[in-house]
Design a protein around this motif. Structure first.
Motif, mmCIF file in Angstrom:
data_model
loop_
_atom_site.group_PDB
_atom_site.id
_atom_site.type_symbol
_atom_site.label_atom_id
_atom_site.label_comp_id
_atom_site.label_asym_id
_atom_site.label_seq_id
_atom_site.Cartn_x
_atom_site.Cartn_y
_atom_site.Cartn_z
ATOM 1 N N GLY A 67 37.183 7.819 23.588
ATOM 2 C CA GLY A 67 38.547 7.482 23.214
ATOM 3 C C GLY A 67 38.863 7.270 21.753
ATOM 4 O O GLY A 67 39.571 6.308 21.429
ATOM 5 N N PRO A 68 38.414 8.110 20.807
ATOM 6 C CA PRO A 68 38.727 7.848 19.400
ATOM 7 C C PRO A 68 40.216 8.060 19.109
ATOM 8 O O PRO A 68 40.848 8.973 19.649
ATOM 9 C CB PRO A 68 37.874 8.895 18.668
ATOM 10 C CG PRO A 68 37.783 10.043 19.631
ATOM 11 C CD PRO A 68 37.692 9.386 20.992
ATOM 12 N N VAL A 69 40.769 7.202 18.256
ATOM 13 C CA VAL A 69 42.186 7.276 17.859
ATOM 14 C C VAL A 69 42.298 6.863 16.400
ATOM 15 O O VAL A 69 41.772 5.815 16.009
ATOM 16 C CB VAL A 69 43.070 6.339 18.720
ATOM 17 C CG1 VAL A 69 44.522 6.410 18.270
ATOM 18 C CG2 VAL A 69 42.969 6.691 20.196
ATOM 19 N N ASP A 84 36.089 16.856 29.206
ATOM 20 C CA ASP A 84 36.272 15.405 29.102
ATOM 21 C C ASP A 84 37.536 15.121 28.290
ATOM 22 O O ASP A 84 38.622 15.578 28.646
ATOM 23 C CB ASP A 84 35.014 14.780 28.488
ATOM 24 C CG ASP A 84 34.855 13.300 28.794
ATOM 25 O OD1 ASP A 84 35.874 12.592 28.874
ATOM 26 O OD2 ASP A 84 33.713 12.832 28.926
ATOM 27 N N GLY A 85 37.423 14.424 27.173
ATOM 28 C CA GLY A 85 38.592 14.054 26.393
ATOM 29 C C GLY A 85 39.190 15.229 25.642
ATOM 30 O O GLY A 85 38.486 16.172 25.272
ATOM 31 N N VAL A 86 40.511 15.180 25.389
ATOM 32 C CA VAL A 86 41.205 16.255 24.687
ATOM 33 C C VAL A 86 42.031 15.699 23.529
ATOM 34 O O VAL A 86 42.435 14.533 23.528
ATOM 35 C CB VAL A 86 42.131 17.064 25.615
ATOM 36 C CG1 VAL A 86 41.353 17.694 26.751
ATOM 37 C CG2 VAL A 86 43.273 16.213 26.155
ATOM 38 N N THR A 87 42.269 16.574 22.547
ATOM 39 C CA THR A 87 43.261 16.326 21.512
ATOM 40 C C THR A 87 43.932 17.648 21.198
ATOM 41 O O THR A 87 43.447 18.714 21.590
ATOM 42 C CB THR A 87 42.641 15.682 20.255
ATOM 43 O OG1 THR A 87 43.687 15.162 19.436
ATOM 44 C CG2 THR A 87 41.819 16.682 19.447
ATOM 45 N N VAL A 88 45.073 17.588 20.511
ATOM 46 C CA VAL A 88 45.865 18.776 20.203
ATOM 47 C C VAL A 88 46.111 18.819 18.703
ATOM 48 O O VAL A 88 46.411 17.789 18.082
ATOM 49 C CB VAL A 88 47.193 18.753 20.982
ATOM 50 C CG1 VAL A 88 48.078 19.938 20.600
ATOM 51 C CG2 VAL A 88 46.927 18.769 22.495
ATOM 52 N N ASP A 89 45.972 20.000 18.097
ATOM 53 C CA ASP A 89 46.212 20.111 16.662
ATOM 54 C C ASP A 89 47.644 20.552 16.370
ATOM 55 O O ASP A 89 48.424 20.854 17.288
ATOM 56 C CB ASP A 89 45.175 21.027 15.994
ATOM 57 C CG ASP A 89 45.222 22.476 16.460
ATOM 58 O OD1 ASP A 89 46.328 23.017 16.648
ATOM 59 O OD2 ASP A 89 44.132 23.083 16.617
ATOM 60 N N ALA A 90 48.010 20.582 15.091
ATOM 61 C CA ALA A 90 49.381 20.869 14.686
ATOM 62 C C ALA A 90 49.810 22.293 14.991
ATOM 63 O O ALA A 90 51.009 22.593 15.027
ATOM 64 C CB ALA A 90 49.551 20.578 13.192
ATOM 65 N N GLU A 91 48.845 23.184 15.224
ATOM 66 C CA GLU A 91 49.160 24.565 15.575
ATOM 67 C C GLU A 91 49.253 24.774 17.084
ATOM 68 O O GLU A 91 49.452 25.902 17.547
ATOM 69 C CB GLU A 91 48.095 25.496 14.988
ATOM 70 C CG GLU A 91 48.031 25.449 13.460
ATOM 71 C CD GLU A 91 46.891 26.285 12.894
ATOM 72 O OE1 GLU A 91 46.167 26.930 13.687
ATOM 73 O OE2 GLU A 91 46.732 26.286 11.665
ATOM 74 N N GLY A 92 49.074 23.701 17.853
ATOM 75 C CA GLY A 92 49.135 23.786 19.307
ATOM 76 C C GLY A 92 47.815 24.093 19.967
ATOM 77 O O GLY A 92 47.760 24.267 21.195
ATOM 78 N N VAL A 104 29.052 14.949 25.065
ATOM 79 C CA VAL A 104 30.166 14.845 24.123
ATOM 80 C C VAL A 104 31.402 14.430 24.924
ATOM 81 O O VAL A 104 31.745 15.068 25.924
ATOM 82 C CB VAL A 104 30.388 16.177 23.396
ATOM 83 C CG1 VAL A 104 31.467 16.041 22.334
ATOM 84 C CG2 VAL A 104 29.081 16.655 22.762
ATOM 85 N N THR A 105 32.055 13.355 24.501
ATOM 86 C CA THR A 105 33.028 12.704 25.378
ATOM 87 C C THR A 105 34.481 12.873 24.977
ATOM 88 O O THR A 105 35.354 12.973 25.841
ATOM 89 C CB THR A 105 32.721 11.200 25.461
ATOM 90 O OG1 THR A 105 32.687 10.659 24.128
ATOM 91 C CG2 THR A 105 31.405 10.936 26.161
ATOM 92 N N ALA A 106 34.796 12.866 23.681
ATOM 93 C CA ALA A 106 36.201 12.894 23.264
ATOM 94 C C ALA A 106 36.290 13.227 21.782
ATOM 95 O O ALA A 106 35.281 13.180 21.055
ATOM 96 C CB ALA A 106 36.882 11.551 23.551
#
Length: 274
Positions: free
Chosen positions: A11-13, A184-192, A224-226
């Motif tokens: 859960g990194p933020v 597992d965990g996801v994030t989204v970049d500025a290009e989608g 690898v989790t997030a």
């Protein structure tokens, strides 16, 4: 970037409001924070701490063992009433929608099929089940324009995508990308682009907005989790890892926090409006 400091890092933020990066040693119930000199502070919250996001008024909102918690700007943490009584079920991962509502999904400790649900905490403190019969509820993040949400139930072996609007919430669930080795965990970049950690695959994958795989970041550990974008320019990818179920002495870097600069930027973290 760090030593192996977490048993199950998650859960990194990144938020400038709280001075940089926070992440979780989930099954220890601890929130970790990274100082500019790369030292790490640890704060115990609950038996499990599953997700954390900043609050617009200061402090944070958290997913904890069987529900939600609120951190005030002065650091005081209040655990809200549990959402269920079954001690075999715990919270696992979550995120905030573009309208400031906080979501966290659950799972059974033994991974029992269909035992989990995704719960939403509204700014007024009310809660709603928005998705049920999930198995290992994991990453949840919105597209840069906020009209789509990407979601992982690890047991499905894929990332799904929903349509999103404030009134209708999440709708139109459909497959976005098939992902090997435990998404597992996801994030989204500025290009989608959608970045997903592979719990069992030793890497992070980036999928283009059309769902095709277009980049792989290899890690020296298996679990690898997030991941999340951070740094003052949101151009660094921070990646959490785990040593859950590993034999002692194997993969000495498992549980460390890693970072790289992948050549794209993230989007600012969405905050809880309550």
């Amino acid at each position: 970037m760090t030593e192996s400091i977490a048993y199950h890092g998650e859960g990194p933020v990144w938020s400038a409001a709280w001075g940089g990066l926070r992440w979780l040693d989930m099954l220890a119930g601890d929130v970790l924070s990274l100082a500019p000199d790369h030292t790490v502070a640890r704060r115990h919250i609950a038996t499990v701490v599953a997700a954390v996001r900043p609050r617009r008024r200061g402090g944070a909102v958290l997913g904890v063992t069987r529900g939600f918690a609120l951190e005030d700007p002065d650091g005081k943490v209040t655990i809200l009433n549990p959402l269920w009584s079954d001690e075999r079920i715990r919270m696992n991962e979550g995120g905030c929608d573009p309208d400031g509502r906080f979501y966290c999904g659950s799972m059974a400790y033994d991974g029992r099929q269909g035992a989990g649900s995704v719960h939403r905490l509204d700014p007024d403190g009310s809660t709603t089940i928005v998705l049920d019969e999930v198995t290992v509820s994991n990453g949840l993040e919105w597209s840069p324009d906020g009209d789509r949400a990407y979601y992982v139930d690890t047991a499905t072996g894929r990332i799904d995508v929903f349509d999103y609007d404030r009134a209708g919430g999440l709708s139109g669930r459909r497959p976005f990308a098939v992902v090997p080795d435990g998404p597992d965990g996801v994030t989204v970049d500025a290009e989608g682009g959608v970045w997903v950690a592979l719990y069992g695959g030793g890497s992070v994958h980036r999928y283009a907005p059309d769902g095709t795989l277009d980049e792989v970041v290899e890690l020296p550990v298996t679990k690898v989790t997030a991941c999340t974008f951070g740094g003052p320019e949101l151009d660094r990818l921070f990646i959490t890892t785990s040593r859950e179920h590993l034999e002692p002495g194997t993969e000495p870097e498992a549980g460390a926090l890693f970072t790289c600069t992948p050549g794209v930027r993230g989007v600012p973290v969405r905050e809880y409006a309550g």
